[in-house]
Design a protein around this motif. Structure first.
Motif: not given
Length: 149
Positions: A66-74, A96-101
């Motif tokens: 999962i690539y979060l940076f460099g634009g939209d999520i990929q 994204l909520i799961f990742i952030i938390y």
């Protein structure tokens, strides 16, 4: 005679003037300029090659993840195929909520907090059903990545 001299003077003024530069380059100077031009072209070509090699070496090779940076999520599967289109906007938000938390508090998010964030307008049973269905979809898509087994 005066008329003839005036006519010649007018002809001289209207005729195109050709000037010859006194400092005509010698054959050695011309050859030196050609060599400089060739060397510059080779330098330019080498510089372009270096840029191409640099970009090819530094381009990220996509592996499953999962690539979060460099634009939209990929989201890329194990074969390098992008499967982001399979994720609905709600599934992306859930992920994204799961990742952030998980990163922020190192324990994930509670089901009550999920209900509050995503399904506050639903009844308790409807929110529980929606949460279960969407988490099951998310699990099946993440299994394609090899993240969950």
């Amino acid at each position: 005679m005066v008329a003839l001299s005036k006519k010649r003077a007018r002809a001289r003024l209207s005729a195109p003037q050709i000037t010859v530069d006194k400092a005509v380059d010698s054959p050695k100077a011309v050859q030196g300029q050609q060599e400089q031009a060739i060397q510059q072209q080779e330098l330019d070509r080498d510089q372009q090659h270096k840029v191409k090699v640099f970009t090819a070496d530094t381009m990220p090779q996509h592996t499953a993840g999962i690539y979060l940076f460099g634009g939209d999520i990929q989201i890329v599967d194990g074969h390098g195929k992008e499967i982001t289109k399979k994720f609905s906007p709600l599934l992306k938000e859930l992920l994204l909520i799961f990742i952030i938390y998980t990163v922020r508090w190192e324990r994930g998010i509670s089901s009550e907090k999920l209900t509050e964030l995503f399904w506050s307008d639903k009844t308790q049973s409807s929110a529980r059903n929606n949460r279960s269905v969407n988490i099951a979809k998310l699990n099946s898509l993440l299994e394609q990545l090899g993240i969950l087994r």
